[in-house]
Write a protein that holds these residues in place. Structure first.
Motif, PDB file in Angstrom:
ATOM      1  N   GLY A 123       0.811  -1.213   0.000  1.00 25.71           N
ATOM      2  CA  GLY A 123       0.000   0.000   0.000  1.00 25.71           C
ATOM      3  C   GLY A 123       0.840   1.257   0.000  1.00 25.71           C
ATOM      4  N   ASP A 124       0.280   2.330   0.560  1.00 27.36           N
ATOM      5  CA  ASP A 124       0.899   3.655   0.535  1.00 27.36           C
ATOM      6  C   ASP A 124       0.864   4.217   1.953  1.00 27.36           C
ATOM      7  OD1 ASP A 124       1.468   6.384   0.295  1.00 27.36           O
ATOM      8  OD2 ASP A 124       0.442   6.576  -1.618  1.00 27.36           O
ATOM      9  N   ALA A 125       1.998   4.650   2.456  1.00 22.93           N
ATOM     10  CA  ALA A 125       2.093   5.142   3.832  1.00 22.93           C
ATOM     11  C   ALA A 125       1.176   6.329   4.082  1.00 22.93           C
ATOM     12  CB  ALA A 125       3.545   5.526   4.146  1.00 22.93           C
ATOM     13  N   ARG A 126       0.943   7.166   3.070  1.00 24.55           N
ATOM     14  CA  ARG A 126       0.071   8.332   3.270  1.00 24.55           C
ATOM     15  C   ARG A 126      -1.373   7.933   3.525  1.00 24.55           C
ATOM     16  NH1 ARG A 126      -1.210  11.606  -0.247  1.00 24.55           N
ATOM     17  NH2 ARG A 126      -1.269  13.508   0.999  1.00 24.55           N
ATOM     18  N   ARG A 127      -1.704   6.684   3.220  1.00 27.77           N
ATOM     19  CA  ARG A 127      -3.091   6.229   3.388  1.00 27.77           C
ATOM     20  C   ARG A 127      -3.209   5.185   4.485  1.00 27.77           C
ATOM     21  NH1 ARG A 127      -4.123   3.552  -0.945  1.00 27.77           N
ATOM     22  NH2 ARG A 127      -2.352   3.985  -2.305  1.00 27.77           N
ATOM     23  N   LEU A 128      -2.270   5.222   5.420  1.00 30.01           N
ATOM     24  CA  LEU A 128      -2.283   4.274   6.534  1.00 30.01           C
ATOM     25  C   LEU A 128      -2.396   5.038   7.845  1.00 30.01           C
ATOM     26  CD1 LEU A 128      -0.142   1.084   6.888  1.00 30.01           C
ATOM     27  CD2 LEU A 128      -0.435   2.613   8.850  1.00 30.01           C
ATOM     28  N   ALA A 129      -3.434   4.729   8.599  1.00 31.10           N
ATOM     29  CA  ALA A 129      -3.649   5.346   9.909  1.00 31.10           C
ATOM     30  C   ALA A 129      -3.452   4.300  10.993  1.00 31.10           C
ATOM     31  CB  ALA A 129      -5.055   5.928   9.998  1.00 31.10           C
ATOM     32  N   PHE A 130      -2.920   4.725  12.130  1.00 28.97           N
ATOM     33  CA  PHE A 130      -2.811   3.827  13.268  1.00 28.97           C
ATOM     34  C   PHE A 130      -4.123   3.813  14.045  1.00 28.97           C
ATOM     35  CE2 PHE A 130       1.801   4.602  12.680  1.00 28.97           C
ATOM     36  CZ  PHE A 130       2.198   3.276  12.572  1.00 28.97           C
ATOM     37  N   THR A 131      -4.483   2.641  14.564  1.00 29.54           N
ATOM     38  CA  THR A 131      -5.694   2.461  15.348  1.00 29.54           C
ATOM     39  C   THR A 131      -5.346   1.686  16.615  1.00 29.54           C
ATOM     40  OG1 THR A 131      -6.209   0.354  14.255  1.00 29.54           O
ATOM     41  CG2 THR A 131      -7.116   2.360  13.253  1.00 29.54           C
ATOM     42  N   LYS A 132      -6.362   1.453  17.447  1.00 30.03           N
ATOM     43  CA  LYS A 132      -6.143   0.600  18.622  1.00 30.03           C
ATOM     44  C   LYS A 132      -6.162  -0.869  18.234  1.00 30.03           C
ATOM     45  CE  LYS A 132      -9.560   2.030  21.224  1.00 30.03           C
ATOM     46  NZ  LYS A 132     -10.189   3.090  20.430  1.00 30.03           N
ATOM     47  N   ASN A 133      -6.992  -1.207  17.239  1.00 31.84           N
ATOM     48  CA  ASN A 133      -7.211  -2.608  16.897  1.00 31.84           C
ATOM     49  C   ASN A 133      -8.002  -2.692  15.592  1.00 31.84           C
ATOM     50  OD1 ASN A 133      -9.934  -1.990  17.760  1.00 31.84           O
ATOM     51  ND2 ASN A 133      -9.266  -2.394  19.847  1.00 31.84           N
ATOM     52  N   THR A 134      -8.264  -3.914  15.154  1.00 38.40           N
ATOM     53  CA  THR A 134      -9.035  -4.125  13.925  1.00 38.40           C
ATOM     54  C   THR A 134     -10.427  -3.517  14.034  1.00 38.40           C
ATOM     55  OG1 THR A 134      -7.874  -6.243  13.684  1.00 38.40           O
ATOM     56  CG2 THR A 134      -9.790  -5.884  12.278  1.00 38.40           C
ATOM     57  N   THR A 135     -11.067  -3.693  15.177  1.00 37.21           N
ATOM     58  CA  THR A 135     -12.433  -3.210  15.374  1.00 37.21           C
ATOM     59  C   THR A 135     -12.527  -1.705  15.169  1.00 37.21           C
ATOM     60  OG1 THR A 135     -12.774  -4.983  16.984  1.00 37.21           O
ATOM     61  CG2 THR A 135     -14.382  -3.206  16.970  1.00 37.21           C
ATOM     62  N   GLU A 136     -11.572  -0.973  15.716  1.00 38.62           N
ATOM     63  CA  GLU A 136     -11.607   0.484  15.548  1.00 38.62           C
ATOM     64  C   GLU A 136     -11.465   0.864  14.082  1.00 38.62           C
ATOM     65  OE1 GLU A 136      -9.829   4.360  17.766  1.00 38.62           O
ATOM     66  OE2 GLU A 136      -8.331   2.900  17.091  1.00 38.62           O
ATOM     67  N   GLY A 137     -10.595   0.155  13.359  1.00 39.81           N
ATOM     68  CA  GLY A 137     -10.438   0.452  11.942  1.00 39.81           C
ATOM     69  C   GLY A 137     -11.722   0.235  11.167  1.00 39.81           C
ATOM     70  N   LEU A 138     -12.400  -0.883  11.423  1.00 38.31           N
ATOM     71  CA  LEU A 138     -13.641  -1.170  10.715  1.00 38.31           C
ATOM     72  C   LEU A 138     -14.729  -0.175  11.085  1.00 38.31           C
ATOM     73  CD1 LEU A 138     -13.572  -5.058  11.054  1.00 38.31           C
ATOM     74  CD2 LEU A 138     -13.054  -3.715   9.002  1.00 38.31           C
ATOM     75  N   ASN A 139     -14.810   0.205  12.355  1.00 39.58           N
ATOM     76  CA  ASN A 139     -15.801   1.189  12.768  1.00 39.58           C
ATOM     77  C   ASN A 139     -15.522   2.575  12.197  1.00 39.58           C
ATOM     78  OD1 ASN A 139     -18.038   0.441  14.854  1.00 39.58           O
ATOM     79  ND2 ASN A 139     -16.280  -0.848  15.391  1.00 39.58           N
ATOM     80  N   THR A 140     -14.260   2.888  11.984  1.00 39.22           N
ATOM     81  CA  THR A 140     -13.920   4.165  11.346  1.00 39.22           C
ATOM     82  C   THR A 140     -14.563   4.254   9.975  1.00 39.22           C
ATOM     83  OG1 THR A 140     -11.824   4.305  12.543  1.00 39.22           O
ATOM     84  CG2 THR A 140     -12.003   5.590  10.516  1.00 39.22           C
ATOM     85  N   VAL A 141     -14.570   3.138   9.242  1.00 43.61           N
ATOM     86  CA  VAL A 141     -15.211   3.106   7.926  1.00 43.61           C
ATOM     87  C   VAL A 141     -16.728   3.097   8.072  1.00 43.61           C
ATOM     88  CG1 VAL A 141     -15.456   1.813   5.774  1.00 43.61           C
ATOM     89  CG2 VAL A 141     -13.230   1.930   6.919  1.00 43.61           C
ATOM     90  N   ALA A 142     -17.244   2.215   8.915  1.00 38.11           N
ATOM     91  CA  ALA A 142     -18.695   2.068   9.044  1.00 38.11           C
ATOM     92  C   ALA A 142     -19.362   3.373   9.448  1.00 38.11           C
ATOM     93  CB  ALA A 142     -19.013   0.976  10.072  1.00 38.11           C
ATOM     94  N   GLN A 143     -18.760   4.081  10.392  1.00 32.69           N
ATOM     95  CA  GLN A 143     -19.377   5.308  10.885  1.00 32.69           C
ATOM     96  C   GLN A 143     -18.962   6.550  10.105  1.00 32.69           C
ATOM     97  OE1 GLN A 143     -21.797   5.249  13.135  1.00 32.69           O
ATOM     98  NE2 GLN A 143     -21.557   3.022  13.155  1.00 32.69           N
ATOM     99  N   GLY A 144     -17.936   6.414   9.279  1.00 33.36           N
ATOM    100  CA  GLY A 144     -17.442   7.584   8.565  1.00 33.36           C
ATOM    101  C   GLY A 144     -18.075   7.830   7.210  1.00 33.36           C
ATOM    102  N   LEU A 145     -18.807   6.844   6.688  1.00 31.74           N
ATOM    103  CA  LEU A 145     -19.452   7.000   5.386  1.00 31.74           C
ATOM    104  C   LEU A 145     -20.825   7.648   5.529  1.00 31.74           C
ATOM    105  CD1 LEU A 145     -18.556   3.579   3.719  1.00 31.74           C
ATOM    106  CD2 LEU A 145     -17.733   5.843   3.025  1.00 31.74           C
ATOM    107  N   ALA A 146     -21.247   8.339   4.490  1.00 29.60           N
ATOM    108  CA  ALA A 146     -22.564   8.996   4.479  1.00 29.60           C
ATOM    109  C   ALA A 146     -23.598   8.024   3.926  1.00 29.60           C
ATOM    110  CB  ALA A 146     -22.509  10.269   3.641  1.00 29.60           C
TER     111      ALA A 146
END
Length: 379
Positions: free
Chosen positions: A70-93
């Motif tokens: 992938g690309d480092a500019r598009r990689l964010a650190f999270t606490k865990n897998t769950t937080e990453g998935l919730n970032t997407v689920a709750q971040g979309l309109a």
């Protein structure tokens, strides 16, 4: 000394046990726990240096992106897998009437964030597996004009079934559907190519195949998805700032194309230090050597168990096999206790299966030890 012998010596547990439980959590190498201890030692002696911690985080970000394709500019650190998935689920309109597709083999981590969207009017469609297997076509039959997203695991936690992410990514890209992948059961063990596969979101934690500590993870996103995400939580980060220059304070984002805008406040710097130590081990061993080695061990284990008459629930095909082997046994708790007495570390998953999962620190002697122990209950 071979690369595998050298790698194995970094995991003291291998001297006493056949550790076949990386699908649950990896044993820590002293190089990982030592890196975390060194971080805290620095704070203990007033050597706090947040600018350096941020530089270290960005260095690790680059290395992780390279490992995942992938690309480092598009990689964010999270606490865990769950937080990453919730970032997407709750971040979309989302809009009423939108739907998404999942399968019925998912860990709660990759089910609950999507089920939670029902309260926002999103329909969750579930593809049914047969004998724990599903195909891209099984998922695709549920797709229609209102399908916004498909969420799957790269490798299923219960049986080790591996999804054809490349084909699913191709279809999703053609239809403008977001593809979200829970990658924790494959990352660090199998070679990921997230951009080549056109994965829009890849979430994982550090504590399994990545060999790192608990409490730190990542979310890698495609440019299109990053542009579409409106973070549920906002705080200071590498690109998010508070502009106090005028009478009305304003939120500022210096680079909307930088995934650090999905991060908030202090990162898990001790976890990042440990993860960097773990990645040292992976890079020294060589990702191109790790994948064939763990798949070879997994195949030997599955074939050996079948030869003993065991009921192996894991698919046998090379294209869908991973590093996990799941067994149907009459009494899972008794079988697990027997394995423990024989020095084999395994786990039980919700289907009532005994799950054996190998890492690059395992070798054929471990496989033989597991098979000897399994004779007591395999048939």
């Amino acid at each position: 000394m071979s690369w595998q012998d050298e790698f194995r010596q970094w995991f003291p547990i291998t001297r006493d046990k056949a550790y076949a439980n990386i699908a649950y959590t990896s044993p820590l190498s002293p190089r990982v726990s030592g890196a975390v201890a060194d971080f805290f030692d620095g704070i203990t002696h007033a050597r706090s240096d947040k600018p350096q911690w941020l530089r270290d985080a960005d260095t690790l970000r680059t290395r992780l992106a390279r490992l995942l394709g992938g690309d480092a500019r598009r990689l964010a650190f999270t606490k865990n897998t769950t937080e990453g998935l919730n970032t997407v689920a709750q971040g979309l309109a989302w809009q009423d009437g939108d739907n998404l597709v999942v399968d019925d083999q998912e860990h709660p981590t990759n089910a609950l964030p999507w089920l939670n969207l029902r309260r926002r009017g999103v329909e969750v469609r579930v593809a049914r597996a047969e004998a724990h297997r599903y195909s891209v076509e099984d998922l695709w039959r549920l797709v229609d004009a209102r399908t916004r997203l498909i969420a799957v695991s790269w490798v299923q936690y219960g049986t080790g079934f591996r999804t054809d992410i490349a084909e699913l990514g191709r279809r999703c890209a053609e239809r403008g559907i977001w593809l979200v992948v829970d990658g924790i059961q494959g990352a660090g063990l199998l070679r990921a190519r997230v951009d080549e596969w056109r994965v829009d979101a890849f979430a994982c934690g550090a504590h399994k195949g990545m060999l790192g500590p608990l409490g730190v993870g990542l979310l890698h996103v495609s440019p299109g998805l990053l542009d579409a995400l409106d973070p549920l939580y906002v705080g200071p980060s590498g690109v998010t700032t508070l502009d106090k220059s005028g009478p009305q304070w304003r939120l500022g984002v210096s680079d909307p194309g930088d995934a650090r805008r999905l991060e908030t406040g202090n990162l898990n710097y001790p976890g990042i230090a440990g993860w960097a130590g773990a990645l040292d081990l992976i890079e020294e061993a060589g990702p191109d050597r790790i994948e064939p080695w763990v798949l070879e061990l997994s195949q030997a284990l599955s074939e050996g168990l079948r030869a003993l008459g065991a009921q192996v629930a894991t698919p046998s095909g090379a294209e869908s096999r991973s590093t996990t082997t799941a067994l149907r046994v009459a009494d899972p708790a008794q079988a697990l206790a027997h394995l423990a007495r024989e020095g084999v570390v395994a786990s039980i998953v919700e289907y009532g299966y005994v799950r054996l999962s190998v890492g690059a620190y395992n070798n054929h002697a471990d496989v033989d030890r597991i098979l000897r122990a399994a004779r007591a209950f395999a048939s």
